[in-house]
Scaffold this motif. Sequence first.
Motif, short mmCIF file in Angstrom:
data_model
loop_
_atom_site.label_atom_id
_atom_site.label_comp_id
_atom_site.label_asym_id
_atom_site.label_seq_id
_atom_site.Cartn_x
_atom_site.Cartn_y
_atom_site.Cartn_z
N TYR A 140 0.89 -1.22 0.04
CA TYR A 140 -0.01 -0.06 -0.04
C TYR A 140 0.82 1.20 -0.07
O TYR A 140 0.50 2.38 -0.52
CB TYR A 140 -1.02 -0.08 1.24
N PHE A 141 2.20 0.99 0.41
CA PHE A 141 2.95 2.21 0.53
C PHE A 141 4.14 1.93 -0.23
O PHE A 141 5.18 1.56 0.56
CB PHE A 141 3.18 2.66 2.01
N PRO A 142 4.21 2.05 -1.36
CA PRO A 142 5.60 1.73 -2.10
C PRO A 142 6.74 2.42 -1.87
O PRO A 142 8.06 1.95 -2.21
CB PRO A 142 5.24 1.83 -3.57
N ASP A 143 6.66 3.63 -1.27
CA ASP A 143 7.80 4.62 -1.17
C ASP A 143 8.31 4.16 0.21
O ASP A 143 7.66 4.57 1.32
CB ASP A 143 7.49 6.07 -1.10
N VAL A 144 9.49 3.57 0.38
CA VAL A 144 10.05 3.34 1.87
C VAL A 144 11.66 3.60 1.81
O VAL A 144 12.28 3.41 0.77
CB VAL A 144 9.85 1.89 2.03
#
Length: 266
Positions: free
Chosen positions: A145-149
Motif C-alpha cells: 500500500y506504501f511503495p515509497d520506503v
Amino acid sequence: MNNVRVIVAGPRGKMGSEALRMIEKEEGLELAACIDRKHNGEQVKDLKGLPAFDAFIYEDIEECFQAVEADILVDLTTPAFGYKHTKTALEYGIRPVVGTTGFTTAQLEELTDLAEEKELGVVIAPNFALGAVLMMQFSKWAAKYFPDVEIIERHHDNKLDAPSGTAVKTAQLIQEARESKQQGHPQEKETIEGARGADIDGMKIHSVRLPGLVAHQEVVFGSSGQNLTIKHDSFHRESFMSGVKLAIDHVQKLDVLVYGLENLLD
Ligand SMILES: NC(=O)C1=CN([C@@H]2O[C@H](COP(=O)(O)OP(=O)(O)OC[C@H]3O[C@@H](n4cnc5c(N)ncnc54)[C@H](OP(=O)(O)O)[C@@H]3O)[C@@H](O)[C@H]2O)C=CC1
Ligand SMILES: O=C(O)C1=N[C@H](C(=O)O)C[C@H](O)C1
C-alpha cells in the motif's frame, strides 16, 4: 531421546557466548565442541566469562568435524569464515544454523545448491529475534500500500557488514510486494557521495554505527500527507536466542536450505 549435539563457532563473541548460555539452559541440547581462531585444545571452561563446559576448542574446523560427533553447527562468526564453515559442515553431514550475516547472493545460491545435493537442512537467518521477523513481515505487507520506503538500521560500531543482513532481507521482502520503483527526485544528485545511502531496487538503506547501540531498525513508509514507521529494537542479545533454538529444532527435519526465520513460523 538423545541430546542434540551442537558445535558453536565463535564462542567468545557477543552472540556465540550468548548461544553457549542458551545451550547450558536448554534441556536436550549438548555442547559438543567449539570452533575458534584462538585457544586450540583448551576447554570452554578454561575461558573467562564462558559457561563451564568440558567441550574442547578447535582452531581447525576439519579436525573438529573429524574428531567430534555432532548434529548441528551454530555459526556466529564473520562473513568470510561463516561461509567457509557452513560449506564444510555440509561436506561433513552436519546441519548448519547460521546467524552470521554478510553472505553474498552468489554464496547463498551456492550453499542452497550444496544443501539440496547433500539433502541436508540449513537455516540461515539474518535476524533470530521474533520481533525483527515480524517487523520484516509487517513491512512486506505495508509495502503493498506504501511503495515509497526507506530503511534506517542502527548497530553497535563493532559490526563488520553494512548494510545489516536484516536490512537487506527487509528490502528483499519489500521487493516481493511492490513493483520496482526509483524513489526520490529523478534528477536528485548527491553532493557528497553516499548521502542518499545504499540502493536496492530504488529503496534507500541508511546504516548508523555508534557505541551504545545493539541492533535496531526503522522501516519508514511515505505517502501523501502521512508516514508509517515500523520499528524494532534488540536491547540485549538474549533477544536472538529463542530464534536460534527454534532453528536448531527445525533444521533437523529439513533437507533444504531455508533463508529467514519467517519460513519456520506458522
Ligand atoms: N542472525 C542474528 O540474529 C544475528 C546475527 N549476528 C551476526 O552474527 C555474527 C557475529 O556477531 P557478534 O557476535 O556480534 O560478533 P563478535 O565480533 O562479537 O563475534 C564474532 C566471533 O567470531 C570469532 N571469529 C573470527 N574468526 C573466526 C574463525 N575463523 N573461527 C572461529 N571464530 C572466529 C571472533 O574472534 P575474535 O574476537 O578473535 O575476532 C569473535 O569471537 C555477525 O555476522 C553478526 O552480523 C549478530 C547478532 C544477531
Ligand atoms: O551484527 C549484529 O549485531 C547484528 N547483525 C544482524 C544483521 O546484520 O542484521 C542481526 C541483528 O541486526 C544484529
